[in-house]
Write a protein that holds these residues in place. Structure first.
Motif, short mmCIF file in Angstrom:
data_model
loop_
_atom_site.label_atom_id
_atom_site.label_comp_id
_atom_site.label_asym_id
_atom_site.label_seq_id
_atom_site.Cartn_x
_atom_site.Cartn_y
_atom_site.Cartn_z
N ALA A 200 -33.81 -82.71 -84.74
CA ALA A 200 -32.50 -83.02 -84.55
C ALA A 200 -32.24 -83.82 -83.37
O ALA A 200 -31.33 -84.92 -83.56
N ALA A 201 -33.08 -83.85 -82.24
CA ALA A 201 -32.79 -85.14 -81.04
C ALA A 201 -33.03 -86.61 -81.84
O ALA A 201 -32.42 -87.45 -81.57
N LEU A 204 -29.93 -87.37 -84.09
CA LEU A 204 -28.89 -87.74 -83.57
C LEU A 204 -29.20 -89.17 -82.78
O LEU A 204 -28.01 -89.93 -82.66
N ALA A 207 -28.34 -91.87 -85.29
CA ALA A 207 -26.85 -91.86 -85.79
C ALA A 207 -26.21 -92.53 -84.71
O ALA A 207 -25.24 -93.18 -85.00
N ILE A 208 -26.38 -92.33 -83.26
CA ILE A 208 -25.65 -93.04 -82.18
C ILE A 208 -26.13 -94.63 -82.41
O ILE A 208 -25.14 -95.46 -82.31
N PHE A 214 -19.69 -92.55 -82.82
CA PHE A 214 -20.13 -91.05 -83.18
C PHE A 214 -19.95 -90.28 -82.08
O PHE A 214 -19.51 -89.28 -81.89
N LEU A 215 -20.20 -91.05 -80.82
CA LEU A 215 -20.10 -90.54 -79.48
C LEU A 215 -18.38 -89.97 -79.24
O LEU A 215 -17.86 -89.02 -78.73
N ARG A 218 -17.45 -87.31 -80.99
CA ARG A 218 -17.78 -85.68 -80.62
C ARG A 218 -16.94 -85.71 -79.36
O ARG A 218 -16.26 -84.37 -79.16
N PHE A 258 -24.42 -88.05 -73.01
CA PHE A 258 -25.52 -88.15 -73.90
C PHE A 258 -26.77 -87.95 -72.83
O PHE A 258 -27.59 -87.03 -73.21
N VAL A 263 -23.56 -83.81 -75.51
CA VAL A 263 -23.37 -84.17 -76.66
C VAL A 263 -24.21 -83.26 -77.89
O VAL A 263 -23.58 -82.92 -78.73
N ASP A 264 -25.35 -82.90 -77.28
CA ASP A 264 -25.96 -82.27 -78.22
C ASP A 264 -25.86 -80.81 -78.06
O ASP A 264 -26.10 -79.84 -79.09
#
Length: 280
Positions: A200-201, A204, A207-208, A214-215, A218, A258, A263-264
């Motif tokens: 997942a990290a 992520l 994606a950033i 994306f941030l 969020r 982040f 964010v996570d």
């Protein structure tokens, strides 16, 4: 010459035979009711032919040399057609003369064929063997056995303690196996969870790097959750755009969020932490 006679009553469940002073025991068996006899010459002998219960306990040894105490309940009665023979050979106390000896004989013979554990697991088979052999043996004495049942079967205290210790050891071994299996499953679960978090990290971060917006998305979603949480509160709280994460142009705040992992984190926990910080 006139010979006077006298009647003798035989109650229900009984039979009578006559002893003659001239000829001894008579073969004829008299049934229930009134029967005639000659005074002084004839003496009636009355037997109870109903089944009589008797409990007999016998200590014996098993095939593996363990001491076993077995109790039998025996229902016995004399053969009505053989009362003369019973009176001639055994008398009135035929049960006391015969049953204890033949029960001990049969029990020792049968129990010696089984181990102590088999006496418990194969109790019905042991009972059937004892019944068959005991019924056959009692016929030699003109005694009919209506029923034979094992009512109690016990072992020496030493053997009982050994069996209990074995059962406890087996239960502890099973418990230990369950604990080991649970530990293996928990370890596998942690490995899978760690691999999922790492994946997942990575996703992520990708994606950033591909889309910096994306941030900001969020942050907007977090602001909505913070506003919804504060709306349900009974207190009035005033929040700035920075507290609601709505300062979209603040790129440094994106980086800080982040870096600390907000964010996570789940959006609900982010909203609650932000609200608590503002209230404080």
């Amino acid at each position: 010459a006139v010979v006077s006679t006298q009647s003798t009553g035989v109650e229900g469940g009984h039979r009578s035979i006559l002893f003659s002073r001239l000829g001894g025991l008579q073969e004829k068996v008299y049934k229930e009711g009134l029967n005639l006899k000659v005074p002084w010459l004839h003496k009636p002998i009355i037997y109870d032919i109903r089944a009589t219960p008797r409990r007999i306990t016998s200590p014996t040894g098993s095939k593996d040399l363990q001491t076993v105490h077995i109790s039998l309940r025996v229902l016995s009665r004399p053969d009505p057609l053989k009362l003369t023979n019973i009176a001639r050979k055994l008398g009135m106390d035929f049960n006391d003369r015969v049953l204890p000896s033949i029960v001990n004989e049969i029990l020792k013979s049968v129990v010696a064929q089984f181990n102590a554990s088999q006496l418990i697991t194969q109790r019905q088979m042991v009972s059937n063997m004892v019944r068959e052999q005991l019924v056959e043996r009692a016929r030699d004495f003109d005694i009919i056995l209506e029923d034979v049942a094992i009512t109690d079967l016990s072992f020496s205290p030493q053997y009982t303690a050994a069996v209990e210790a074995k059962q406890i050891a087996q239960q502890e071994a099973q418990r230990a196996a369950i604990l080991v299996e649970r530990a293996v499953q928990e370890r596998q679960q942690k490995i899978v969870q760690a691999e999922g978090e790492a994946r997942a990290a990575t996703m992520l971060g990708e994606a950033i790097n591909k889309n910096p917006g994306f941030l900001k998305l969020r942050r907007i979603t977090a602001a909505k959750n913070i506003a919804a949480t504060m709306a349900r509160s009974q207190n009035k709280v005033y929040l700035s755009s920075d507290s609601l994460f709505l300062n979209i142009r603040d790129t440094d705040r994106d980086t800080s969020l982040f870096s600390v992992g907000m964010v996570d984190a789940p959006l609900e926990s982010v909203a609650e932490e932000a609200a608590q910080a503002e209230v404080a």
